[in-house]
Design a protein around this motif. Sequence first.
Motif, short mmCIF file in Angstrom:
data_model
loop_
_atom_site.label_atom_id
_atom_site.label_comp_id
_atom_site.label_asym_id
_atom_site.label_seq_id
_atom_site.Cartn_x
_atom_site.Cartn_y
_atom_site.Cartn_z
N MET A 1 0.81 -1.21 0.00
CA MET A 1 0.00 0.00 0.00
C MET A 1 0.85 1.27 0.00
N THR A 2 2.01 1.22 0.64
CA THR A 2 2.87 2.40 0.65
C THR A 2 3.30 2.78 -0.76
N LEU B 1 0.18 4.16 -2.68
CA LEU B 1 -0.18 5.52 -2.28
C LEU B 1 0.85 6.54 -2.78
N THR B 2 2.11 6.14 -2.78
CA THR B 2 3.13 7.02 -3.35
C THR B 2 2.87 7.27 -4.83
N LYS C 1 -0.08 9.70 -5.23
CA LYS C 1 0.28 11.09 -4.95
C LYS C 1 1.10 11.69 -6.07
N VAL D 1 -6.35 12.14 -1.59
CA VAL D 1 -5.46 10.97 -1.55
C VAL D 1 -4.81 10.83 -0.18
N GLY E 1 -4.97 7.70 2.28
CA GLY E 1 -3.75 7.09 2.78
C GLY E 1 -3.78 6.90 4.30
N ASN F 1 -3.61 3.22 5.96
CA ASN F 1 -2.41 2.90 6.75
C ASN F 1 -2.64 3.01 8.25
#
Length: 275
Positions: free
Chosen positions: A196-197, A200-201, A204, A260, A264, A268
Amino acid sequence: MTATAMEAGPVRVGLDRSWWQRHGNTTIVWVSRLALLAVILVLWQIAADRWIDSTFTSKPSDIVRRLAEWSGDGTLWTNAWITVQEIVYGFLLGAAAGALAGFVLASMNLVYRVLDPFMLALYSIPKVALAPLFIVWFGIGVHMKVLLAAVTVFFLVFLNTAAGVREVDRGLIDAVRLMGGGRRDIALKVVLPASMTGLLTGLKVAIPYALIGAVIGELVASNRGLGYLINDAAAQFDTAGVFATLVVLSVIAGLLNVVVGLIGKRVNRWKPLDE
């Protein structure tokens, strides 16, 4: 320890912190941002027609006047709504396709290694160069701008999601296998949360590129939208109109970033807090 206490779980002790202790850093950051913006605008206003020619740079008061004028006659809202639709639809389409492709392909090591150089080659193509081709394929309507934005977003989300999947701790995967977990358990309970990190990066980073893709399509061929307003204002040497449109585009990008960011934080929640 009694059975009741054990069932209740760990005791949560609330910290008696003041409002400033809880929100002080955030307040300082926002006040500093607003102060910096105010200083830039004041210096810009003072410098215009004194040290620099406002014909080429305009000035904040003219930009505000142009925004008020376009807001009053509906020009701003009509064209902004068209561009917002293109950005949002393109972002959602590209993000969904990129996330799915990144998750699936990166989970298949051999397939990913075969396709990786081709994906990087396609990603390296300047998206501006695709606009004429998309016009031939899809015309000059909204669909062309949506697809151009989606293609731009797709590769960014794909590459970041794939990187997140491939960087998952192998120890976690082995632990799930030792506990009898199958491929489905590994994918849904280990790989998906851990990646997920990266996803999400990618989301963005892709927000401004979705905006760029939609606006490029409008700049190349369109008679409506914020890209059209930029073209029209530039053709009339109306720098205030160009800057006013750029301000609106910046606000749209900022709002999408906030959305977003909220997603996130929700996704998270399982991660430990930084503070």
